[in-house]
Design an enzyme around this catalytic site. Sequence first.
Site, PDB file in Angstrom:
ATOM      1  N   ASP A 179     -66.914  -6.104  42.037  1.00  0.00           N
ATOM      2  CA  ASP A 179     -65.889  -5.684  42.985  1.00  0.00           C
ATOM      3  C   ASP A 179     -65.935  -4.174  42.901  1.00  0.00           C
ATOM      4  OD1 ASP A 179     -63.454  -4.736  44.062  1.00  0.00           O
ATOM      5  OD2 ASP A 179     -62.710  -6.784  43.989  1.00  0.00           O
ATOM      6  N   HIS A 180     -66.539  -3.533  43.886  1.00  0.00           N
ATOM      7  CA  HIS A 180     -66.849  -2.112  43.678  1.00  0.00           C
ATOM      8  C   HIS A 180     -65.595  -1.259  43.530  1.00  0.00           C
ATOM      9  CE1 HIS A 180     -66.314  -1.611  48.066  1.00  0.00           C
ATOM     10  NE2 HIS A 180     -66.188  -0.337  47.811  1.00  0.00           N
ATOM     11  N   HIS A 242     -60.638  -6.564  46.554  1.00  0.00           N
ATOM     12  CA  HIS A 242     -60.356  -5.176  46.171  1.00  0.00           C
ATOM     13  C   HIS A 242     -58.865  -4.922  45.935  1.00  0.00           C
ATOM     14  CE1 HIS A 242     -64.428  -4.720  47.338  1.00  0.00           C
ATOM     15  NE2 HIS A 242     -64.252  -4.415  48.600  1.00  0.00           N
TER      16      HIS A 242
HETATM   17  C1  BG6 Z   1     -66.359  -3.556  51.432  1.00  0.00           C
HETATM   18  C2  BG6 Z   1     -65.938  -4.222  52.702  1.00  0.00           C
HETATM   19  O1  BG6 Z   1     -66.271  -4.430  50.354  1.00  0.00           O
HETATM   20  O2  BG6 Z   1     -65.507  -2.439  51.199  1.00  0.00           O
HETATM   21  C3  BG6 Z   1     -66.015  -3.240  53.855  1.00  0.00           C
HETATM   22  O3  BG6 Z   1     -66.780  -5.330  52.952  1.00  0.00           O
HETATM   23  C4  BG6 Z   1     -65.221  -2.012  53.569  1.00  0.00           C
HETATM   24  O4  BG6 Z   1     -65.569  -3.844  55.069  1.00  0.00           O
HETATM   25  C5  BG6 Z   1     -65.580  -1.450  52.195  1.00  0.00           C
HETATM   26  O5  BG6 Z   1     -65.511  -1.063  54.569  1.00  0.00           O
HETATM   27  C6  BG6 Z   1     -64.634  -0.344  51.811  1.00  0.00           C
HETATM   28  O6  BG6 Z   1     -65.113   0.275  50.660  1.00  0.00           O
HETATM   29  P1  BG6 Z   1     -64.724   1.763  50.328  1.00  0.00           P
HETATM   30  O7  BG6 Z   1     -65.329   2.013  48.991  1.00  0.00           O
HETATM   31  O8  BG6 Z   1     -65.298   2.611  51.412  1.00  0.00           O
HETATM   32  O9  BG6 Z   1     -63.225   1.796  50.318  1.00  0.00           O
END
Ligand code: BG6
Length: 504
Positions: A179-180, A242
């Site tokens: 989960d980045h 997230h």
């Molecule tokens: C991803 C989603 O996991 O996270 C995307 O699939 C989204 O739709 C992205 O744009 C958002 O990541 P960050 O790091 O730009 O907030």
Amino acid sequence: MDNNHIHVIFGASGDLTKRKLIPALYSLYLNKMLPEKFLIVGAARTEISSASFRELMIESIKKYYKSGDFSRLKEFADHLLYEQIQYDDLNSYNYLNQRLEELRTRSNINGNTIFYLSTPPDLYYKIPENLALVGLNREDNGWKRIIVEKPFGYDLDSALQLKEILLKHWKEEQIFRIDHYLGKETVQNLLVTRFSNGIFEPLWNRNYIHHIEITAAENIGVENRGGYYDNIGALRDMIQNHLLQVVGLVAMEPPSSLEPLSIRNEILKVFQSLRPIKIEEVSSIAVRGQYTSSTINNEYIKGYREENHINPESRTETYAAIKFFIDNWRWGGVPFYIRTGKRLPVQVTEVVIHFKPTPHFLFSRNNIYEACNKLIIRIQPDEGMLLEIGIKTPGQGFDVQNIDLDFKYAELASQRLPEAYERLLYDTIKGDNTLFARTEEVIAAWKFLTPVIDAWKNNHSIPLYGYPAGTWGPLEANKLFDEKNISWHYPCRNLSNNNTYCEL
Ligand code: BG6
């Protein structure tokens, strides 16, 4: 850290590999954080040579690696290879197995291998199973780890099925559910803010906190991901993973140590304490929306239904907001509000802790919202923190005005904020799964959201509000707040513009 491994990326011709994974691996290489001996094998259906793959990846790094230091790009590229794979065909995995063996012998690398699933999610069932069937999960001559990208399942049933398949062939400690958001410095800083400062924790509970808001706003639309997004929508794409992980870190009890299990156990307890949502209350605690076309700075912006690969009658939500409670001693009665959306005015992710106002208004205040101190934890961009407090307006009388005490990461000039994927890839190499989701958490998150998913799917009387691209989503989302004068905090890109209503 072991001094060698092979990193196999399935879905190597996709967007994630180009934009995030390869630039993150390059950054680790540049910062001398990769083992002495390593190879990166891209695998996908597309037929291309290793040389062309290398060229493509060099271009991607030049485009997406922000620091701009390309001094070691050529030597990094020498570690890249490509293998074509047919995901459904076991022979293809047998061939991959042989090929990895040859590469190991040639480069004097033992069995340490990471398999990264960066493919369309429907392949998450097949690949881990096929890898296991040809023995690529066995750890006789080095560790084997598998990284599974989100979404982990499409709903509760499919997540349970995925759990079963993975655990049939892989041990829990071999599985890294990425989960980045957990890789973001500012998300990890939630732990540090809460548990390294004596002043916050005593106030961090139902006695002093009025409500908590978490926003992940994006100004982009679905871009070229329509095929994926139209089946998923905002709730599954951002909230199930997230934003609930952020809730976990904001709401958890202090862990007994920084051991992975200790932290993950506390997050799991939060998920298990989420008050179950009744299907009949979905229309009053959740709001969904879809962006419609608009003109911004004289430029026509397509509505969601006009985007590529989107069904022109699609009912997929691009905005979701939800109110919920955590039924435990710390949070009993404190409402949590979370929202996310595409094509909102700005790209901002932040947590806002609204403290309760003083028990008696000694000084005149216009409304309760103004009287609540706020702690804003800005996850991105313009990362930092801001505490809003009241001071006496200089001059006659006792007028009060709110001012901001703020800190920005940019002020730590010497500190680079690494990209989330760098941290998570590095942790996988080290075998540290603190910042990865455990099965039980993922399942608890799906369970919690199932009534909303079901009601939105089956009950067409629940509106899907249109909102013009570039606005803050459906106005109806303000109705989630019970109290008059309380509404969403409307952040601007820059943290210092707190209390300015940001719109286009
Ligand atoms: C991803 C989603 O996991 O996270 C995307 O699939 C989204 O739709 C992205 O744009 C958002 O990541 P960050 O790091 O730009 O907030």
